[in-house]
Design a protein around this motif. Structure first.
Motif, PDB file in Angstrom:
ATOM      1  N   ASN A 153       0.932  -1.018   0.737  1.00  0.00           N
ATOM      2  CA  ASN A 153      -0.286  -0.484   0.287  1.00  0.00           C
ATOM      3  C   ASN A 153       0.955   1.207   0.073  1.00  0.00           C
ATOM      4  OD1 ASN A 153      -2.685  -0.788   0.041  1.00  0.00           O
ATOM      5  ND2 ASN A 153      -2.209  -2.080   2.005  1.00  0.00           N
ATOM      6  N   TRP A 154       0.550   2.711  -0.712  1.00  0.00           N
ATOM      7  CA  TRP A 154       1.585   3.862  -1.248  1.00  0.00           C
ATOM      8  C   TRP A 154       0.160   4.605  -0.651  1.00  0.00           C
ATOM      9  CZ3 TRP A 154       6.200   3.457  -2.815  1.00  0.00           C
ATOM     10  CH2 TRP A 154       6.898   1.776  -3.074  1.00  0.00           C
ATOM     11  N   LYS A 155       0.539   5.394   0.886  1.00  0.00           N
ATOM     12  CA  LYS A 155      -0.475   6.417   1.164  1.00  0.00           C
ATOM     13  C   LYS A 155      -0.031   7.898   0.261  1.00  0.00           C
ATOM     14  CE  LYS A 155       0.805   8.642   5.066  1.00  0.00           C
ATOM     15  NZ  LYS A 155       1.146   9.081   6.408  1.00  0.00           N
ATOM     16  N   VAL A 156      -1.125   8.282  -0.217  1.00  0.00           N
ATOM     17  CA  VAL A 156      -1.057   9.438  -1.421  1.00  0.00           C
ATOM     18  C   VAL A 156      -0.908  10.489   0.009  1.00  0.00           C
ATOM     19  CG1 VAL A 156      -2.760  10.981  -2.970  1.00  0.00           C
ATOM     20  CG2 VAL A 156      -2.730   8.920  -2.782  1.00  0.00           C
ATOM     21  N   VAL A 157       0.144  11.538  -0.463  1.00  0.00           N
ATOM     22  CA  VAL A 157       0.750  12.881   0.101  1.00  0.00           C
ATOM     23  C   VAL A 157       0.602  14.176  -0.170  1.00  0.00           C
ATOM     24  CG1 VAL A 157       2.195  11.725   1.969  1.00  0.00           C
ATOM     25  CG2 VAL A 157       3.040  12.224  -0.307  1.00  0.00           C
ATOM     26  N   VAL A 158       0.451  13.740  -1.358  1.00  0.00           N
ATOM     27  CA  VAL A 158       0.956  15.342  -2.510  1.00  0.00           C
ATOM     28  C   VAL A 158      -0.440  14.803  -3.956  1.00  0.00           C
ATOM     29  CG1 VAL A 158       1.559  16.696  -3.891  1.00  0.00           C
ATOM     30  CG2 VAL A 158       3.262  16.286  -1.714  1.00  0.00           C
ATOM     31  N   SER A 159      -1.353  15.340  -3.972  1.00  0.00           N
ATOM     32  CA  SER A 159      -3.019  15.705  -5.345  1.00  0.00           C
ATOM     33  C   SER A 159      -2.732  16.876  -5.472  1.00  0.00           C
ATOM     34  CB  SER A 159      -3.788  15.013  -4.231  1.00  0.00           C
ATOM     35  OG  SER A 159      -4.755  15.139  -5.827  1.00  0.00           O
TER      36      SER A 159
ATOM     37  N   CYS B  10      -5.580  13.898 -12.545  1.00  0.00           N
ATOM     38  CA  CYS B  10      -4.581  14.528 -11.425  1.00  0.00           C
ATOM     39  C   CYS B  10      -3.463  13.210 -11.431  1.00  0.00           C
ATOM     40  CB  CYS B  10      -5.343  13.529 -10.388  1.00  0.00           C
ATOM     41  SG  CYS B  10      -4.851  13.612  -9.150  1.00  0.00           S
ATOM     42  N   GLU B  11      -2.281  14.599 -11.001  1.00  0.00           N
ATOM     43  CA  GLU B  11      -0.916  13.723 -10.698  1.00  0.00           C
ATOM     44  C   GLU B  11      -0.527  13.925  -8.895  1.00  0.00           C
ATOM     45  OE1 GLU B  11       1.435  16.390 -12.636  1.00  0.00           O
ATOM     46  OE2 GLU B  11       0.959  16.171 -14.480  1.00  0.00           O
ATOM     47  N   ALA B  12      -0.002  13.101  -8.327  1.00  0.00           N
ATOM     48  CA  ALA B  12      -0.618  12.977  -6.677  1.00  0.00           C
ATOM     49  C   ALA B  12       1.104  12.067  -6.525  1.00  0.00           C
ATOM     50  CB  ALA B  12      -0.749  11.656  -6.941  1.00  0.00           C
ATOM     51  N   LEU B  13       1.895  12.117  -5.297  1.00  0.00           N
ATOM     52  CA  LEU B  13       3.125  11.660  -4.791  1.00  0.00           C
ATOM     53  C   LEU B  13       3.151  10.459  -3.911  1.00  0.00           C
ATOM     54  CD1 LEU B  13       5.111  14.262  -4.744  1.00  0.00           C
ATOM     55  CD2 LEU B  13       4.861  12.921  -7.052  1.00  0.00           C
ATOM     56  N   ALA B  14       2.852   9.576  -3.277  1.00  0.00           N
ATOM     57  CA  ALA B  14       2.286   7.995  -2.474  1.00  0.00           C
ATOM     58  C   ALA B  14       4.123   7.984  -2.457  1.00  0.00           C
ATOM     59  CB  ALA B  14       1.423   7.368  -3.089  1.00  0.00           C
ATOM     60  N   VAL B  15       4.044   7.441  -0.611  1.00  0.00           N
ATOM     61  CA  VAL B  15       4.505   6.670   0.010  1.00  0.00           C
ATOM     62  C   VAL B  15       4.576   5.701   0.518  1.00  0.00           C
ATOM     63  CG1 VAL B  15       5.991   9.054   0.569  1.00  0.00           C
ATOM     64  CG2 VAL B  15       4.642   8.152   1.982  1.00  0.00           C
ATOM     65  N   ARG B  16       5.804   4.644   0.084  1.00  0.00           N
ATOM     66  CA  ARG B  16       5.458   2.999   0.810  1.00  0.00           C
ATOM     67  C   ARG B  16       5.010   3.352   1.868  1.00  0.00           C
ATOM     68  NH1 ARG B  16       8.235  -1.288  -1.723  1.00  0.00           N
ATOM     69  NH2 ARG B  16       6.497  -3.063  -0.980  1.00  0.00           N
ATOM     70  N   LEU B  17       3.522   2.543   2.417  1.00  0.00           N
ATOM     71  CA  LEU B  17       3.191   2.544   4.434  1.00  0.00           C
ATOM     72  C   LEU B  17       3.773   1.593   5.090  1.00  0.00           C
ATOM     73  CD1 LEU B  17       0.960   4.497   5.115  1.00  0.00           C
ATOM     74  CD2 LEU B  17      -0.356   2.104   4.382  1.00  0.00           C
ATOM     75  N   ASN B  18       3.917   0.209   4.472  1.00  0.00           N
ATOM     76  CA  ASN B  18       3.855  -1.140   5.017  1.00  0.00           C
ATOM     77  C   ASN B  18       5.432  -1.343   4.254  1.00  0.00           C
ATOM     78  OD1 ASN B  18       3.357  -1.678   2.817  1.00  0.00           O
ATOM     79  ND2 ASN B  18       1.973  -2.738   3.758  1.00  0.00           N
ATOM     80  N   ASP B  19       6.257  -1.615   5.308  1.00  0.00           N
ATOM     81  CA  ASP B  19       6.991  -3.188   5.329  1.00  0.00           C
ATOM     82  C   ASP B  19       7.279  -4.328   4.341  1.00  0.00           C
ATOM     83  OD1 ASP B  19       8.568  -0.670   6.585  1.00  0.00           O
ATOM     84  OD2 ASP B  19       8.921  -1.235   8.033  1.00  0.00           O
ATOM     85  N   ASN B  20       6.540  -4.090   3.323  1.00  0.00           N
ATOM     86  CA  ASN B  20       5.422  -5.773   2.709  1.00  0.00           C
ATOM     87  C   ASN B  20       7.564  -5.459   1.503  1.00  0.00           C
ATOM     88  OD1 ASN B  20       3.628  -6.236   4.429  1.00  0.00           O
ATOM     89  ND2 ASN B  20       2.280  -5.943   2.417  1.00  0.00           N
ATOM     90  N   GLU B  21       7.782  -6.563   1.716  1.00  0.00           N
ATOM     91  CA  GLU B  21       8.578  -7.099   0.292  1.00  0.00           C
ATOM     92  C   GLU B  21       8.706  -7.080  -1.021  1.00  0.00           C
ATOM     93  OE1 GLU B  21      12.364  -9.839   1.596  1.00  0.00           O
ATOM     94  OE2 GLU B  21      12.191  -8.630   3.233  1.00  0.00           O
TER      95      GLU B  21
END
Length: 134
Positions: free
Chosen positions: A94-100, A110-121
């Protein structure tokens, strides 16, 4: 003829909090219900320096992706009716949207940036890189 707004885009799942659910109930925070929607998007690694400057300070060290979508994506909302950010399912995490940044002058874009939410490999892919549409 293919639409330019769909060029190179694929379907991805997004988990989104439903509006008007959750919030404070009898002094306790109740999480909002989530629904899963499907978006059409082009997702790429976020490697550009100006993009990393848009990510909030505490999130900049995390792996980030750039999302170019035909559907709006939402960051967390605070205030009277707070909601959590959209979560995009990509590469096994899962990647959390931090910029939209929705653009209204180009249809639904829509252009967005998302960061990795969990540590799943993410699974490693063996072999050579090839284009599927050749």
């Amino acid at each position: 003829m293919r639409s330019l707004t769909k060029l190179g885009k694929r379907q991805y799942s997004v988990s989104r909090h439903s509006a008007n659910t959750g919030g404070w109930v009898d002094g306790e925070w109740v999480l909002a219900d989530r629904e899963v929607i499907t978006i059409l998007a082009n997702i790429q690694p976020s490697l550009l320096a100006y993009q990393s400057k848009m990510i909030p300070e505490g999130e900049r060290e995390k792996e980030a992706i750039a999302i170019f979508s035909n559907h709006y994506l939402y960051t967390a909302r605070t205030g009277g009716e707070p909601l959590e950010a959209d979560l995009v399912w990509y590469r096994g995490a899962n990647w959390k949207v931090v910029v939209s940044k929705p653009y209204l002058n180009f249809g639904e874009h829509c252009e967005a940036l998302a960061v990795r939410l969990n540590d799943n490999e993410s699974p490693r892919i063996d072999g050579t890189t090839k284009r599927e549409d050749c």
